[in-house]
Design a protein around this motif. Structure first.
Motif, PDB file in Angstrom:
ATOM      1  N   ARG A   1     -31.840  76.617  75.143  1.00  0.00           N
ATOM      2  CA  ARG A   1     -32.710  77.778  74.951  1.00  0.00           C
ATOM      3  C   ARG A   1     -33.593  78.019  76.173  1.00  0.00           C
ATOM      4  NH1 ARG A   1     -32.829  75.793  69.386  1.00  0.00           N
ATOM      5  NH2 ARG A   1     -34.454  74.323  70.000  1.00  0.00           N
ATOM      6  N   ARG A   2     -34.176  76.956  76.708  1.00  0.00           N
ATOM      7  CA  ARG A   2     -35.106  77.101  77.834  1.00  0.00           C
ATOM      8  C   ARG A   2     -34.395  77.597  79.088  1.00  0.00           C
ATOM      9  NH1 ARG A   2     -36.405  72.327  77.962  1.00  0.00           N
ATOM     10  NH2 ARG A   2     -35.093  71.587  79.652  1.00  0.00           N
ATOM     11  N   THR A   3     -33.307  76.955  79.439  1.00  0.00           N
ATOM     12  CA  THR A   3     -32.632  77.280  80.693  1.00  0.00           C
ATOM     13  C   THR A   3     -31.962  78.641  80.653  1.00  0.00           C
ATOM     14  OG1 THR A   3     -32.253  74.932  81.147  1.00  0.00           O
ATOM     15  CG2 THR A   3     -30.864  76.516  82.328  1.00  0.00           C
ATOM     16  N   ASN A   4     -31.287  78.942  79.582  1.00  0.00           N
ATOM     17  CA  ASN A   4     -30.466  80.148  79.566  1.00  0.00           C
ATOM     18  C   ASN A   4     -31.284  81.431  79.501  1.00  0.00           C
ATOM     19  OD1 ASN A   4     -28.502  78.225  79.595  1.00  0.00           O
ATOM     20  ND2 ASN A   4     -27.593  78.753  77.641  1.00  0.00           N
ATOM     21  N   GLU A   5     -32.283  81.477  78.616  1.00  0.00           N
ATOM     22  CA  GLU A   5     -33.074  82.703  78.520  1.00  0.00           C
ATOM     23  C   GLU A   5     -34.126  82.781  79.612  1.00  0.00           C
ATOM     24  OE1 GLU A   5     -35.700  85.351  75.331  1.00  0.00           O
ATOM     25  OE2 GLU A   5     -34.890  83.393  74.726  1.00  0.00           O
ATOM     26  N   ARG A   6     -34.949  81.753  79.739  1.00  0.00           N
ATOM     27  CA  ARG A   6     -36.009  81.794  80.746  1.00  0.00           C
ATOM     28  C   ARG A   6     -35.421  81.846  82.155  1.00  0.00           C
ATOM     29  NH1 ARG A   6     -40.449  83.887  82.499  1.00  0.00           N
ATOM     30  NH2 ARG A   6     -41.649  82.518  83.878  1.00  0.00           N
ATOM     31  N   GLY A   7     -34.317  81.145  82.388  1.00  0.00           N
ATOM     32  CA  GLY A   7     -33.684  81.194  83.704  1.00  0.00           C
ATOM     33  C   GLY A   7     -33.267  82.598  84.082  1.00  0.00           C
ATOM     34  N   ALA A   8     -32.719  83.351  83.115  1.00  0.00           N
ATOM     35  CA  ALA A   8     -32.319  84.735  83.397  1.00  0.00           C
ATOM     36  C   ALA A   8     -33.529  85.583  83.740  1.00  0.00           C
ATOM     37  CB  ALA A   8     -31.577  85.324  82.192  1.00  0.00           C
ATOM     38  N   GLU A   9     -34.626  85.401  83.014  1.00  0.00           N
ATOM     39  CA  GLU A   9     -35.839  86.164  83.304  1.00  0.00           C
ATOM     40  C   GLU A   9     -36.336  85.908  84.721  1.00  0.00           C
ATOM     41  OE1 GLU A   9     -37.669  86.195  78.735  1.00  0.00           O
ATOM     42  OE2 GLU A   9     -38.452  84.810  80.264  1.00  0.00           O
ATOM     43  N   VAL A  10     -36.382  84.644  85.109  1.00  0.00           N
ATOM     44  CA  VAL A  10     -36.940  84.285  86.419  1.00  0.00           C
ATOM     45  C   VAL A  10     -36.005  84.705  87.554  1.00  0.00           C
ATOM     46  CG1 VAL A  10     -37.637  82.354  87.905  1.00  0.00           C
ATOM     47  CG2 VAL A  10     -38.316  82.387  85.491  1.00  0.00           C
ATOM     48  N   VAL A  11     -34.729  84.361  87.440  1.00  0.00           N
ATOM     49  CA  VAL A  11     -33.800  84.614  88.543  1.00  0.00           C
ATOM     50  C   VAL A  11     -33.553  86.103  88.752  1.00  0.00           C
ATOM     51  CG1 VAL A  11     -31.446  84.253  89.395  1.00  0.00           C
ATOM     52  CG2 VAL A  11     -32.695  82.362  88.325  1.00  0.00           C
ATOM     53  N   LEU A  12     -33.285  86.830  87.680  1.00  0.00           N
ATOM     54  CA  LEU A  12     -33.002  88.260  87.843  1.00  0.00           C
ATOM     55  C   LEU A  12     -34.238  89.006  88.338  1.00  0.00           C
ATOM     56  CD1 LEU A  12     -30.713  89.043  84.764  1.00  0.00           C
ATOM     57  CD2 LEU A  12     -30.099  88.201  87.037  1.00  0.00           C
ATOM     58  N   GLY A  13     -35.401  88.615  87.854  1.00  0.00           N
ATOM     59  CA  GLY A  13     -36.622  89.249  88.334  1.00  0.00           C
ATOM     60  C   GLY A  13     -36.867  88.976  89.805  1.00  0.00           C
ATOM     61  N   ALA A  14     -36.677  87.740  90.236  1.00  0.00           N
ATOM     62  CA  ALA A  14     -36.883  87.384  91.641  1.00  0.00           C
ATOM     63  C   ALA A  14     -35.843  88.052  92.539  1.00  0.00           C
ATOM     64  CB  ALA A  14     -36.820  85.870  91.808  1.00  0.00           C
ATOM     65  N   ALA A  15     -34.597  88.099  92.088  1.00  0.00           N
ATOM     66  CA  ALA A  15     -33.541  88.736  92.875  1.00  0.00           C
ATOM     67  C   ALA A  15     -33.813  90.212  93.057  1.00  0.00           C
ATOM     68  CB  ALA A  15     -32.188  88.520  92.203  1.00  0.00           C
ATOM     69  N   ARG A  16     -34.306  90.845  92.008  1.00  0.00           N
ATOM     70  CA  ARG A  16     -34.647  92.264  92.088  1.00  0.00           C
ATOM     71  C   ARG A  16     -35.809  92.483  93.059  1.00  0.00           C
ATOM     72  NH1 ARG A  16     -35.923  96.060  86.786  1.00  0.00           N
ATOM     73  NH2 ARG A  16     -36.279  98.023  87.938  1.00  0.00           N
ATOM     74  N   ALA A  17     -36.827  91.610  93.008  1.00  0.00           N
ATOM     75  CA  ALA A  17     -37.967  91.731  93.912  1.00  0.00           C
ATOM     76  C   ALA A  17     -37.553  91.509  95.358  1.00  0.00           C
ATOM     77  CB  ALA A  17     -39.045  90.733  93.512  1.00  0.00           C
ATOM     78  N   ALA A  18     -36.497  90.702  95.570  1.00  0.00           N
ATOM     79  CA  ALA A  18     -36.011  90.421  96.918  1.00  0.00           C
ATOM     80  C   ALA A  18     -35.057  91.490  97.429  1.00  0.00           C
ATOM     81  CB  ALA A  18     -35.321  89.057  96.943  1.00  0.00           C
ATOM     82  N   ASP A  19     -34.802  92.532  96.629  1.00  0.00           N
ATOM     83  CA  ASP A  19     -33.906  93.637  96.992  1.00  0.00           C
ATOM     84  C   ASP A  19     -32.461  93.186  97.214  1.00  0.00           C
ATOM     85  OD1 ASP A  19     -35.859  95.667  96.885  1.00  0.00           O
ATOM     86  OD2 ASP A  19     -36.558  95.171  98.898  1.00  0.00           O
ATOM     87  N   ALA A  20     -32.029  92.175  96.485  1.00  0.00           N
ATOM     88  CA  ALA A  20     -30.630  91.757  96.568  1.00  0.00           C
ATOM     89  C   ALA A  20     -29.750  92.809  95.897  1.00  0.00           C
ATOM     90  CB  ALA A  20     -30.431  90.409  95.888  1.00  0.00           C
ATOM     91  N   ASN A  21     -28.537  92.974  96.421  1.00  0.00           N
ATOM     92  CA  ASN A  21     -27.604  93.955  95.876  1.00  0.00           C
ATOM     93  C   ASN A  21     -26.185  93.590  96.311  1.00  0.00           C
ATOM     94  OD1 ASN A  21     -26.220  96.155  94.934  1.00  0.00           O
ATOM     95  ND2 ASN A  21     -27.301  97.679  96.158  1.00  0.00           N
TER      96      ASN A  21
END
Length: 361
Positions: free
Chosen positions: A102-122
Motif C-alpha cells: 500500500r505504501r510503495t505503490n500509491e504514495r510512490g506514484a504520487e511522489v514520482v509522477l509529481g516530481a517528474a511533472r515538476a521537472a518537465d520530463a516528457n
C-alpha cells in the motif's frame, strides 16, 4: 519509421523484473539511464545478465540512492531527465507485505509522477497493471475502462496509483500509462510472484487450481513497448491515446497448465475448482502466511485474479508489438530457472537448453 529521440531516462524500479528489462532495452536503443534504487548493490546482479556485451553494467547507468516515497531523493533522480519511467512497485500477493504494498505503490506514484511533472520530463511513463482495471464492468477491458475497485490489497494499491496517474492526464500532463499483464520470462532478479508460481507448479506444490483465467505476457515485450514510447508526447493527443496495453494473451487456467505440460513434457496432474469457491481457502492461507515463516503457494490474491480477470479488447494499443507465443515465454522461463539451479532436471522436463535469442528492435 518514426523519428528516434535519444534521451536521459530516469527509472524507478530498475532492479525489478519489468524495470531491469526496460533499462536494458533503453540502453540497447542508445538512451542514457539514471536509476533511483534503494540498494545500489542490486544494480549489477539485475542488469549484467541482460547486458552481457557491456564490460560493466554498473558503469552503463547513473545511480541515485533513495526510495520512491522520499521526495528529496526522487527530486534528485528526475532532475534534468528528458523522460521518466516509473516502474517501482511491490508486486506481491503475500499477506506479510500488505503494508509495504500500500505504501510503495500509491504514495510512490504520487511522489514520482509529481516530481517528474515538476521537472518537465516528457514522456512520463507510469507502469500500471491490467489488474488496476479489475473487476471490469464489461467482458473486456480497454483504454477507457474505469479504474477498478478490487477487494484485494495489491490490486487495490495499483488501482489507487492508476487514479493518481489519470488525474495528471486530465490536467494535461504528458503522462503515459502502460498496463502490463502478469509477466513471465527469463532473468527475474527477485523471483517475483508469477515466476515463483510457475516454479511451484513444476515442483508439485500446486495440484489444485481455480477455474477462470489470467492475462499473461512476456516481460521482454513490455520492455520493448516502453522503449517505443520514449518519444515526447505532444499536446492534444488525447487521454485514451496515452494508454497502452502490454502485449500478451488471455489464458484460462486450464490452458496455462496445458502450456506447461507441452513445454516440459510432464503430466502435471491438476484438479480445477470454481474460483469463487476457493476464495475462503485463499483467505485462510493468507492468515496462515502471516505467522508461517515459509512461503505458502496458496494466496487469496492469485485466486481473486482468476475469479475476476477479463480479456483485453481487440484494437487497443500495444505499441504495434505482436506478443510472443506463450510456449516461447514459458519455455524460456523454465530454461532460465533450470540453468540457475531453481528447478531440477526432472522438474524442468524437456524444457532444457538455451534461451531464445534476443530479438532485434
Amino acid at each position: 519509421m518514426s523519428e528516434v529521440f535519444l534521451m536521459l531516462v530516469s527509472v524507478t524500479g530498475g532492479t525489478g523484473f519489468v524495470g531491469a528489462h526496460s533499462v536494458a532495452a533503453f540502453l540497447r536503443a542508445g538512451h542514457r539511464v539514471r536509476l533511483l534504487v534503494r540498494e545500489p548493490s542490486r544494480v549489477a546482479p539485475a542488469l549484467t545478465p541482460l547486458l552481457p556485451d557491456l564490460p560493466s553494467a554498473e558503469d552503463a547507468v547513473e545511480v541515485v540512492t533513495g526510495d520512491v516515497t522520499d521526495e528529496e531523493a526522487v527530486g534528485r533522480a528526475v532532475r534534468g531527465a528528458d523522460a521518466v519511467l516509473h516502474a517501482a512497485a511491490v508486486y506481491s500477493f503475500d499477506s506479510r507485505r500488505h503494508a509495504s504494498v500500500r505504501r510503495t505503490n500509491e504514495r510512490g506514484a504520487e511522489v514520482v509522477l509529481g516530481a517528474a511533472r515538476a521537472a518537465d520530463a516528457n514522456p512520463i511513463i507510469h507502469v500500471s497493471s491490467v489488474a488496476a482495471l479489475f473487476p471490469a464492468p464489461g467482458r473486456v477491458v480497454h483504454e477507457d475502462t474505469p479504474v477498478g475497485r478490487p477487494r484485494e490489497t495489491y490490486m487495490a494499491s495499483k488501482a489507487a496509483a492508476e487514479t493518481v496517474a489519470r488525474g495528471h492526464q486530465r490536467e494535461g500532463a504528458p503522462v503515459v500509462i502502460t498496463y502490463p499483464p502478469a509477466l513471465l520470462g527469463p532473468h527475474d532478479p527477485r523471483l517475483g510472484d508469477q515466476t515463483a508460481r510457475l516454479r511451484d507448479v513444476l515442483r508439485g506444490l500446486m495440484p489444485l487450481w481455480p477455474l477462470g483465467g489470467l492475462p499473461l505476457g512476456d516481460v521482454r515485450d513490455t520492455a520493448e513497448l516502453h522503449t517505443r514510447l520514449l518519444t515526447p508526447y505532444g499536446e492534444g493527443s488525447g487521454e485514451g491515446r496515452a494508454r497502452h496495453f502490454g502485449p500478451g494473451h488471455y489464458l484460462t487456467t486450464r490452458r496455462y497448465v496445458e502450456v506447461l505440460r507441452e513445454v516440459t513434457g510432464r503430466r502435471l496432474p491438476t484438479l480445477f475448482l470454481p474460483a469463487r469457491a476457493m476464495l475462503p481457502a485463499g483467505l485462510l492461507a493468507d492468515l496462515a502466511q502471516r505467522v508461517c515463516p515459509w512461503h505458502l503457494p496458496a494466496q487469496y490474491g492469485a485466486v481473486y485474479v482468476c475469479a475476476c480477470a477479463t480479456r483485453v479488447g481487440e484494437g487497443v494499443s500495444t505499441g504495434g508489438i505482436v506478443p510472443r507465443p506463450m510456449a516461447e515465454t514459458v519455455g524460456d522461463t523454465v530454461r532460465w530457472l533450470h540453468a540457475n539451479g531453481l528447478l531440477s532436471d526432472r522438474q524442468a522436463g524437456t524444457a532444457r537448453g538455451d534461451l531464445t535469442p534476443v530479438r532485434a528492435s
